[in-house]
Design a protein around this motif. Structure first.
Motif, mmCIF file in Angstrom:
data_model
loop_
_atom_site.group_PDB
_atom_site.id
_atom_site.type_symbol
_atom_site.label_atom_id
_atom_site.label_comp_id
_atom_site.label_asym_id
_atom_site.label_seq_id
_atom_site.Cartn_x
_atom_site.Cartn_y
_atom_site.Cartn_z
ATOM 1 N N THR A 86 0.812 -1.221 0.000
ATOM 2 C CA THR A 86 0.000 0.000 0.000
ATOM 3 C C THR A 86 0.842 1.266 0.000
ATOM 4 O OG1 THR A 86 -0.120 -0.029 2.406
ATOM 5 C CG2 THR A 86 -1.922 -1.091 1.203
ATOM 6 N N THR A 95 -5.936 0.671 2.503
ATOM 7 C CA THR A 95 -5.971 -0.756 2.836
ATOM 8 C C THR A 95 -5.446 -1.573 1.661
ATOM 9 O OG1 THR A 95 -8.172 -1.226 1.954
ATOM 10 C CG2 THR A 95 -8.057 -0.380 4.236
ATOM 11 N N GLN A 98 -8.102 -2.117 -1.064
ATOM 12 C CA GLN A 98 -8.239 -0.999 -2.011
ATOM 13 C C GLN A 98 -7.085 -0.984 -3.016
ATOM 14 O OE1 GLN A 98 -8.880 1.947 1.098
ATOM 15 N NE2 GLN A 98 -10.865 2.422 0.173
#
Length: 109
Positions: A86, A95, A98
């Motif tokens: 990330t 996250t 995502q």
């Protein structure tokens, strides 16, 4: 890209091993991924995982910071172990799920 020169220097110094983890790798090309996959063990006794150097891919950060992303298909084709990350809060996804959605969109296009 200066990071491609840094990768070449890493190789020249004999520091590209199976313990090396490249983060982003946006400047790397297909030949570089081949070199990563062929990276030797870091241990003096020659024992290693047999996977070569690894790559952590953060597609959202790549796109926001550099306007492009890592050639992840070339990395995978070379057999490089690719992990999804990330990155940091200013440009990365909050996250991993995502970031996975961004990776999915990038890989589809």
């Amino acid at each position: 890209f200066s990071s491609r020169a840094e990768f070449a220097r890493l190789q020249q110094l004999g520091l590209l091993t199976d313990a090396t983890v490249i983060v982003h790798g946006t400047a790397l090309e297909a030949d570089d991924f081949g070199a990563m996959r062929a990276a030797p063990p870091a241990r003096a006794d020659g024992v290693g995982d047999g996977l070569g150097a690894k790559l952590v891919w953060s597609p959202l950060s790549n796109l926001l910071l550099y306007g492009r992303t890592t050639q992840v298909f070339a990395a995978a084709d070379a057999g490089v172990l690719v992990s999804l990350g990330t990155d940091w809060m200013p440009s990365g996804s909050p996250t991993l799920l995502q970031e996975l959605k961004v990776a999915d969109a990038v890989l589809r296009h």
